[in-house]
Design a protein around this motif. Structure first.
Motif, mmCIF file in Angstrom:
data_model
loop_
_atom_site.group_PDB
_atom_site.id
_atom_site.type_symbol
_atom_site.label_atom_id
_atom_site.label_comp_id
_atom_site.label_asym_id
_atom_site.label_seq_id
_atom_site.Cartn_x
_atom_site.Cartn_y
_atom_site.Cartn_z
ATOM 1 N N UNK A 78 0.838 -1.197 0.000
ATOM 2 C CA UNK A 78 0.000 0.000 0.000
ATOM 3 C C UNK A 78 0.877 1.252 0.000
ATOM 4 N N UNK A 79 0.262 2.369 -0.317
ATOM 5 C CA UNK A 79 0.972 3.642 -0.454
ATOM 6 C C UNK A 79 0.280 4.690 0.400
ATOM 7 N N UNK A 80 1.095 5.468 1.125
ATOM 8 C CA UNK A 80 0.589 6.614 1.889
ATOM 9 C C UNK A 80 1.503 7.803 1.580
ATOM 10 N N UNK A 81 1.033 8.721 0.752
ATOM 11 C CA UNK A 81 1.863 9.837 0.335
ATOM 12 C C UNK A 81 3.059 9.346 -0.459
ATOM 13 N N UNK A 82 4.272 9.674 -0.006
ATOM 14 C CA UNK A 82 5.489 9.221 -0.672
ATOM 15 C C UNK A 82 5.982 7.872 -0.136
ATOM 16 N N UNK A 83 5.324 7.368 0.897
ATOM 17 C CA UNK A 83 5.781 6.135 1.534
ATOM 18 C C UNK A 83 5.102 4.914 0.896
ATOM 19 N N UNK A 84 5.935 3.976 0.442
ATOM 20 C CA UNK A 84 5.445 2.714 -0.114
ATOM 21 C C UNK A 84 5.753 1.607 0.895
ATOM 22 N N UNK A 85 4.735 0.814 1.223
ATOM 23 C CA UNK A 85 4.851 -0.204 2.268
ATOM 24 C C UNK A 85 4.727 -1.600 1.662
ATOM 25 N N UNK A 86 5.679 -2.477 2.002
ATOM 26 C CA UNK A 86 5.633 -3.881 1.576
ATOM 27 C C UNK A 86 5.595 -4.746 2.826
ATOM 28 N N UNK A 87 4.480 -5.413 3.062
ATOM 29 C CA UNK A 87 4.351 -6.325 4.194
ATOM 30 C C UNK A 87 4.792 -7.712 3.737
ATOM 31 N N UNK A 88 5.806 -8.260 4.387
ATOM 32 C CA UNK A 88 6.438 -9.502 3.949
ATOM 33 C C UNK A 88 6.323 -10.584 5.009
ATOM 34 N N UNK A 89 6.416 -11.831 4.557
ATOM 35 C CA UNK A 89 6.567 -12.937 5.498
ATOM 36 C C UNK A 89 7.755 -12.640 6.407
ATOM 37 N N UNK A 90 7.606 -12.933 7.692
ATOM 38 C CA UNK A 90 8.717 -12.740 8.608
ATOM 39 C C UNK A 90 9.625 -13.973 8.601
ATOM 40 N N UNK A 91 10.919 -13.753 8.425
ATOM 41 C CA UNK A 91 11.891 -14.838 8.441
ATOM 42 C C UNK A 91 12.692 -14.753 9.732
#
Length: 270
Positions: A78-91
């Protein structure tokens, strides 16, 4: 960023800051789903232009192209303003850069590190089988999962370059193959990852990559590889193997991670 991340329809609490780079404008966090109590990795990238946004979307595509279990999947973007967020599997695990900063203190410890190297080459070979190049393998991007004192698994993270068009220069100094920085016209092959893996193996054994510099004509290294590797105090069999993977000319370099993996297996049997 404060301790709470608000995603669409759900909130995550920051548990740990893994890195925060003001130059690249990238951050990576361990976060917790407050409702479910589950952990995830969260990559945050600040972007100013359309091309950079396209590259982030290409990274999401690259991650989700890989078969299950080969690399962390991107579960939400998802995107909020200039910030792009990638939610990933936790390793769960630690990067090579944090685990192995000094030379091994015993033959058993060195053998364990060679096992890490063998599992890494197997992982890279698996990625190559699905026709993908990582293009930025380095100790920070290799996660080792331990079970007690035993190496359980080795995984690669940060596939930011895997699905991108070539730039003038790419990769990380010392770990990038020569053609990634000096020869823009050369088509990249599996050999770029082989080179990076061999430098990562050198780090595993010595705590640093091999210091290599091109000659004046940019067609070979300024010093013979065998001499540079021997000066690092690496064993003769490993010196021979790494020299194959660190050749300046990609046509003279070991071409497949699978071959490197097989030779490491044989080395571990000695």
């Amino acid at each position: 960023m404060d301790g709470l991340v608000c995603a669409p329809n759900i909130n995550y609490r920051i548990e740990q800051v893994l890195y925060c780079n003001d130059v690249t404008k990238r951050q990576f966090y361990k976060v917790k789903n407050i409702e479910l109590g589950m952990f995830y990795g969260l990559k945050v990238i600040e972007i100013d232009d359309f091309q950079a946004a396209k590259q982030v979307k290409n990274e999401v595509t690259a991650l989700n192209r890989l078969p299950f279990g080969m690399a962390p999947k991107c579960l939400q973007y998802w995107v909020q303003g200039k910030q792009h967020y990638l939610l990933l599997d936790w390793i769960e695990g630690n990067p090579i850069s944090a685990l192995y900063q000094q030379r091994p203190q015993s033959g058993m410890e060195e053998k364990q590190r060679l096992l890490v190297a063998q599992k890494l080459t197997q992982r890279v070979a698996d990625i190559h089988r699905v026709r993908m190049l990582h293009r930025d393998i380095k100790p920070e991007n290799v996660i080792v999962r331990m079970q007690g004192n035993n190496v359980q698994d080795v995984l690669l993270i940060d596939f930011g370059l895997a699905n991108q068009q070539r730039a003038v220069e790419e990769g990380t100094p010392f770990y990038q193959a020569p053609e990634q920085s000096l020869s823009r016209h050369i088509r990249l092959s599996e050999g770029v990852d082989v080179f990076s893996v061999c430098q990562t193996i050198h780090f595993l054994i010595t705590g640093h990559p091999l210091q290599l510099s091109p000659n004046f004509t940019n067609d070979d290294w300024s010093q013979p590889l065998a001499h540079s590797l021997s000066a690092s105090g690496i064993s003769a069999p490993l010196t021979t193997l790494l020299a194959k993977g660190l050749a300046f000319d990609p046509n003279k370099r070991l071409k497949q991670a699978a071959t490197l993996n097989n030779e490491l297996r044989q080395l571990l049997r000695r």
